[in-house]
Design a protein around this motif. Structure first.
Motif, PDB file in Angstrom:
ATOM      1  N   GLY A   1      42.583  26.264  30.183  1.00 13.54           N
ATOM      2  CA  GLY A   1      43.646  26.791  29.340  1.00 13.54           C
ATOM      3  C   GLY A   1      43.373  26.385  27.901  1.00 13.54           C
ATOM      4  N   LEU A   2      42.968  27.323  27.068  1.00 14.94           N
ATOM      5  CA  LEU A   2      42.495  27.023  25.718  1.00 14.94           C
ATOM      6  C   LEU A   2      43.417  27.645  24.674  1.00 14.94           C
ATOM      7  CD1 LEU A   2      38.688  27.767  26.289  1.00 14.94           C
ATOM      8  CD2 LEU A   2      39.969  25.675  26.810  1.00 14.94           C
ATOM      9  N   ILE A   3      44.025  26.800  23.865  1.00 15.16           N
ATOM     10  CA  ILE A   3      44.883  27.251  22.784  1.00 15.16           C
ATOM     11  C   ILE A   3      44.072  27.198  21.493  1.00 15.16           C
ATOM     12  CG2 ILE A   3      47.008  26.821  21.485  1.00 15.16           C
ATOM     13  CD1 ILE A   3      48.071  25.333  23.990  1.00 15.16           C
ATOM     14  N   ALA A   4      43.759  28.367  20.933  1.00  9.81           N
ATOM     15  CA  ALA A   4      42.966  28.468  19.701  1.00  9.81           C
ATOM     16  C   ALA A   4      41.799  27.498  19.710  1.00  9.81           C
ATOM     17  CB  ALA A   4      43.855  28.213  18.485  1.00  9.81           C
ATOM     18  N   PRO A   5      40.891  27.615  20.685  1.00  7.51           N
ATOM     19  CA  PRO A   5      39.812  26.630  20.813  1.00  7.51           C
ATOM     20  C   PRO A   5      38.818  26.679  19.662  1.00  7.51           C
ATOM     21  CG  PRO A   5      39.437  28.493  22.286  1.00  7.51           C
ATOM     22  CD  PRO A   5      40.809  28.667  21.715  1.00  7.51           C
ATOM     23  N   TRP A   6      38.418  25.513  19.206  1.00  9.67           N
ATOM     24  CA  TRP A   6      37.390  25.351  18.177  1.00  9.67           C
ATOM     25  C   TRP A   6      36.062  25.186  18.906  1.00  9.67           C
ATOM     26  CZ3 TRP A   6      36.750  20.706  14.317  1.00  9.67           C
ATOM     27  CH2 TRP A   6      36.076  21.139  13.161  1.00  9.67           C
ATOM     28  N   ALA A   7      35.461  26.293  19.303  1.00  4.94           N
ATOM     29  CA  ALA A   7      34.297  26.272  20.181  1.00  4.94           C
ATOM     30  C   ALA A   7      32.987  26.161  19.428  1.00  4.94           C
ATOM     31  CB  ALA A   7      34.285  27.526  21.056  1.00  4.94           C
ATOM     32  N   ASP A   8      33.006  26.318  18.106  1.00 10.20           N
ATOM     33  CA  ASP A   8      31.798  26.152  17.295  1.00 10.20           C
ATOM     34  C   ASP A   8      32.185  25.593  15.935  1.00 10.20           C
ATOM     35  OD1 ASP A   8      29.407  26.169  16.003  1.00 10.20           O
ATOM     36  OD2 ASP A   8      29.103  28.335  16.041  1.00 10.20           O
ATOM     37  N   PRO A   9      32.133  24.262  15.770  1.00  9.63           N
ATOM     38  CA  PRO A   9      32.483  23.663  14.477  1.00  9.63           C
ATOM     39  C   PRO A   9      31.539  24.042  13.348  1.00  9.63           C
ATOM     40  CG  PRO A   9      32.590  22.031  16.238  1.00  9.63           C
ATOM     41  CD  PRO A   9      31.920  23.244  16.810  1.00  9.63           C
TER      42      PRO A   9
ATOM     43  N   VAL B   1      39.408  31.589  32.539  1.00  9.17           N
ATOM     44  CA  VAL B   1      39.742  31.007  31.235  1.00  9.17           C
ATOM     45  C   VAL B   1      40.895  31.777  30.602  1.00  9.17           C
ATOM     46  CG1 VAL B   1      38.910  30.458  28.912  1.00  9.17           C
ATOM     47  CG2 VAL B   1      37.352  30.276  30.871  1.00  9.17           C
ATOM     48  N   TYR B   2      41.889  31.030  30.144  1.00  8.23           N
ATOM     49  CA  TYR B   2      42.992  31.577  29.348  1.00  8.23           C
ATOM     50  C   TYR B   2      42.760  31.160  27.899  1.00  8.23           C
ATOM     51  CZ  TYR B   2      47.718  31.932  27.336  1.00  8.23           C
ATOM     52  OH  TYR B   2      48.802  32.207  26.531  1.00  8.23           O
ATOM     53  N   ILE B   3      42.857  32.108  26.968  1.00  7.92           N
ATOM     54  CA  ILE B   3      42.726  31.823  25.533  1.00  7.92           C
ATOM     55  C   ILE B   3      43.929  32.406  24.823  1.00  7.92           C
ATOM     56  CG2 ILE B   3      41.341  32.161  23.447  1.00  7.92           C
ATOM     57  CD1 ILE B   3      38.916  32.630  25.256  1.00  7.92           C
ATOM     58  N   GLN B   4      44.541  31.630  23.935  1.00 10.98           N
ATOM     59  CA  GLN B   4      45.633  32.136  23.109  1.00 10.98           C
ATOM     60  C   GLN B   4      45.337  31.815  21.656  1.00 10.98           C
ATOM     61  OE1 GLN B   4      48.219  30.496  21.126  1.00 10.98           O
ATOM     62  NE2 GLN B   4      48.998  32.517  20.578  1.00 10.98           N
ATOM     63  N   ALA B   5      45.567  32.772  20.778  1.00  6.95           N
ATOM     64  CA  ALA B   5      45.420  32.551  19.339  1.00  6.95           C
ATOM     65  C   ALA B   5      46.326  33.519  18.601  1.00  6.95           C
ATOM     66  CB  ALA B   5      43.973  32.747  18.901  1.00  6.95           C
ATOM     67  N   ASP B   6      46.738  33.129  17.413  1.00  6.61           N
ATOM     68  CA  ASP B   6      47.509  34.031  16.569  1.00  6.61           C
ATOM     69  C   ASP B   6      46.551  34.819  15.682  1.00  6.61           C
ATOM     70  OD1 ASP B   6      50.509  34.523  15.746  1.00  6.61           O
ATOM     71  OD2 ASP B   6      49.323  34.591  13.895  1.00  6.61           O
ATOM     72  N   VAL B   7      46.883  36.072  15.417  1.00  3.55           N
ATOM     73  CA  VAL B   7      45.967  36.946  14.677  1.00  3.55           C
ATOM     74  C   VAL B   7      45.773  36.489  13.237  1.00  3.55           C
ATOM     75  CG1 VAL B   7      46.451  38.959  16.124  1.00  3.55           C
ATOM     76  CG2 VAL B   7      47.832  38.550  14.066  1.00  3.55           C
ATOM     77  N   ASP B   8      46.668  35.672  12.695  1.00  2.47           N
ATOM     78  CA  ASP B   8      46.565  35.263  11.299  1.00  2.47           C
ATOM     79  C   ASP B   8      45.926  33.894  11.108  1.00  2.47           C
ATOM     80  OD1 ASP B   8      47.676  37.562  10.209  1.00  2.47           O
ATOM     81  OD2 ASP B   8      49.720  36.852  10.527  1.00  2.47           O
ATOM     82  N   GLU B   9      45.492  33.237  12.175  1.00  5.62           N
ATOM     83  CA  GLU B   9      44.927  31.902  11.991  1.00  5.62           C
ATOM     84  C   GLU B   9      43.417  31.964  11.768  1.00  5.62           C
ATOM     85  OE1 GLU B   9      44.491  29.239  15.423  1.00  5.62           O
ATOM     86  OE2 GLU B   9      45.858  30.603  16.458  1.00  5.62           O
ATOM     87  N   LEU B  10      42.887  30.912  11.150  1.00  9.40           N
ATOM     88  CA  LEU B  10      41.472  30.888  10.793  1.00  9.40           C
ATOM     89  C   LEU B  10      40.564  30.995  12.007  1.00  9.40           C
ATOM     90  CD1 LEU B  10      41.266  28.164   7.981  1.00  9.40           C
ATOM     91  CD2 LEU B  10      41.543  30.627   7.761  1.00  9.40           C
TER      92      LEU B  10
ATOM     93  N   SER C   1      41.581  35.746  30.286  1.00  9.27           N
ATOM     94  CA  SER C   1      42.876  36.273  29.867  1.00  9.27           C
ATOM     95  C   SER C   1      43.061  35.862  28.407  1.00  9.27           C
ATOM     96  CB  SER C   1      44.006  35.701  30.732  1.00  9.27           C
ATOM     97  OG  SER C   1      45.263  36.131  30.255  1.00  9.27           O
ATOM     98  N   PHE C   2      43.064  36.841  27.502  1.00  9.51           N
ATOM     99  CA  PHE C   2      43.132  36.554  26.062  1.00  9.51           C
ATOM    100  C   PHE C   2      44.440  37.111  25.517  1.00  9.51           C
ATOM    101  CE2 PHE C   2      41.224  37.631  21.653  1.00  9.51           C
ATOM    102  CZ  PHE C   2      41.731  36.445  21.127  1.00  9.51           C
ATOM    103  N   THR C   3      45.280  36.222  24.990  1.00  7.99           N
ATOM    104  CA  THR C   3      46.576  36.600  24.449  1.00  7.99           C
ATOM    105  C   THR C   3      46.597  36.360  22.945  1.00  7.99           C
ATOM    106  OG1 THR C   3      47.790  36.114  26.487  1.00  7.99           O
ATOM    107  CG2 THR C   3      49.042  36.060  24.445  1.00  7.99           C
ATOM    108  N   GLU C   4      46.990  37.376  22.187  1.00  6.76           N
ATOM    109  CA  GLU C   4      47.102  37.262  20.741  1.00  6.76           C
ATOM    110  C   GLU C   4      48.571  37.363  20.340  1.00  6.76           C
ATOM    111  OE1 GLU C   4      43.263  39.461  18.971  1.00  6.76           O
ATOM    112  OE2 GLU C   4      44.398  40.656  20.419  1.00  6.76           O
ATOM    113  N   SER C   5      49.028  36.410  19.557  1.00  7.11           N
ATOM    114  CA  SER C   5      50.387  36.455  19.032  1.00  7.11           C
ATOM    115  C   SER C   5      50.356  36.917  17.581  1.00  7.11           C
ATOM    116  CB  SER C   5      51.052  35.076  19.131  1.00  7.11           C
ATOM    117  OG  SER C   5      50.314  34.109  18.402  1.00  7.11           O
ATOM    118  N   ARG C   6      51.520  37.326  17.080  1.00  2.00           N
ATOM    119  CA  ARG C   6      51.675  37.717  15.679  1.00  2.00           C
ATOM    120  C   ARG C   6      52.896  36.999  15.101  1.00  2.00           C
ATOM    121  NH1 ARG C   6      48.648  42.043  13.996  1.00  2.00           N
ATOM    122  NH2 ARG C   6      47.487  43.113  15.657  1.00  2.00           N
ATOM    123  N   GLY C   7      52.699  36.364  13.959  1.00  2.71           N
ATOM    124  CA  GLY C   7      53.810  35.685  13.306  1.00  2.71           C
ATOM    125  C   GLY C   7      53.931  34.218  13.631  1.00  2.71           C
TER     126      GLY C   7
END
Length: 307
Positions: A177-185, A233-242, A262-268
C-alpha cells in the motif's frame, strides 16, 4: 477526540505555512523533526485502538491493535513512515496508523527506522528488513499474510523492502500500500514545490539518504529494481503534488512487469493528506480505500489454508 471536518480551503490555508516552515532545507534536521513531531499532536488516534510500545528488528516500534476480533489466520500490516528518510517518526504517523488498524481490523506495526544523514542508506532498508523478518520468525506471521505500507519515502522504502525480501529470502508479502511513493530519489520534480514538499528540501533529503552510496543502487531507487513478481500494489497520489508524475510512471512500470496495480488519483488534496484524515473527510476516504485494498489482499488465503 472526535474527527473534525475542516473545509479543504481552510485545511490547505493552515497546512501550507506549517510545512513551509517545518520542511526547510536551511533548518537543521533535528529542528525539522521537532517541528513535525509537535504538529502531530493535532492528529488523534481513533477510539478503540490500543497503542503498545515494542521493539521490532532491534528498533523502537509500535503495535496499534484494533478492538475488533483478530482474523482466524494471523495477519498484519507493517507500516514505514515518510519524511524524506530524514524526518518523521512514530509520533507523526500514529494517527494514520491507528486509523489503518481500525479500518483493516488488523494490527499495524510501525517501525522507528534509523534516519539520515546520521544513518544513510541502507540503514533504513536494513531496519525494515529486520522488522519484517522478526514478524515472521518471532511473532508467528506468514510472509504472505503481512502487507507492507508506507508513504512518500516510506512508500519507496516499502517497495525496496518487498524487492529485497523476494530476492534474499523468498518472502512475498500479501500486498503493498503506497501513498505517493518516492520510488526514485534521483528524479527531479518538474515544479519547485507543492503544498507540502519543495525541491531544495527534497534534494537535501535525497543527498542525506544516499550518503556515499551509488545512486543507481535499486535499493535506493527501487523504481529501477526488479518489479516482476511483486504482490498486488495500491498507489495513491494527488494530481497536483510533485511526486504525481513519478507515481504515474511507477504504476505503468509495474503493469508492464505483470504486477496487479490499483492506482487512485485525488484532486484538491495534497502530498500524504492521509496524515490529516482525522481533520479532512476526503483524506479519510482515500485512507479507507487503501485499508480495504490491504484487508482484501491478506484475506486471499493460499490453497493450503483452505479447508
Amino acid at each position: 477526540m472526535r474527527d473534525i471536518a475542516l473545509p479543504l480551503p481552510l485545511a490547505r490555508a493552515i497546512l501550507g505555512p506549517m510545512y513551509r516552515v517545518s520542511l526547510h532545507s536551511r533548518l537543521p534536521w533535528r529542528v525539522q523533526r521537532a517541528l513535525i513531531d509537535a504538529g502531530s499532536a493535532l492528529q488523534p488516534v481513533p477510539p478503540g485502538v490500543r497503542v503498545e510500545r515494542i521493539r521490532l528488528g532491534d528498533r523502537p516500534a509500535e503495535r496499534l491493535a484494533p478492538s475488533t476480533p483478530a482474523p482466524a489466520v494471523p495477519a498484519a500490516v507493517l507500516y514505514l513512515h515518510g519524511g524524506g528518510y530524514a524526518v518523521g517518526s512514530l509520533a507523526t504517523h500514529r494517527s494514520l496508523n491507528g486509523r489503518l488498524a481500525a479500518e483493516t481490523g488488523l494490527p499495524v506495526y510501525a517501525v522507528d527506522y534509523r534516519l539520515a544523514p546520521e544513518h544513510p542508506y541502507p540503514a533504513a532498508l536494513d531496519d525494515a528488513e529486520a522488522a519484517f523478518r522478526e514478524l515472521v520468525t518471532e511473532h508467528g506471521y506468514r510472509p504472505e499474510r503481512i502487507a507492507i505500507a508506507g508513504d512518500s519515502a516510506g512508500g519507496g522504502l516499502a517497495l525496496a523492502l518487498a524487492q529485497r525480501l523476494i530476492a534474499r529470502h523468498g518472502y512475498t508479502p500479501a500486498a503493498l500500500g503506497l501513498i505517493a511513493p518516492w520510488a526514485d530519489p534521483n528524479e527531479l520534480a518538474e515544479r519547485p514545490r507543492d503544498l507540502v514538499v519543495n525541491g531544495p528540501w527534497s534534494r537535501a533529503c535525497a543527498a542525506a539518504y544516499l550518503g556515499a552510496g551509488d545512486p543507481a543502487d535499486p535499493g535506493y531507487a527501487p523504481l529501477h529494481g526488479v518489479l516482476a513478481g511483486l504482490p498486488p500494489v495500491y498507489i495513491q497520489a494527488d494530481v497536483d503534488e510533485l511526486l504525481h508524475p513519478q507515481c504515474v510512471g511507477l504504476a505503468a512500470a509495474l503493469r508492464d512487469a505483470g504486477v496487479e496495480v490499483s492506482f487512485t488519483e485525488s484532486r484538491g488534496l495534497w502530498h500524504v493528506a492521509q496524515l490529516q484524515a482525522a481533520l479532512v473527510g476526503r483524506a479519510a476516504a482515500v485512507l479507507t480505500e487503501m485499508a480495504g485494498f490491504l484487508r482484501q489482499a491478506v484475506d486471499q488465503l493460499p490453497l493450503r489454508d483452505l479447508g
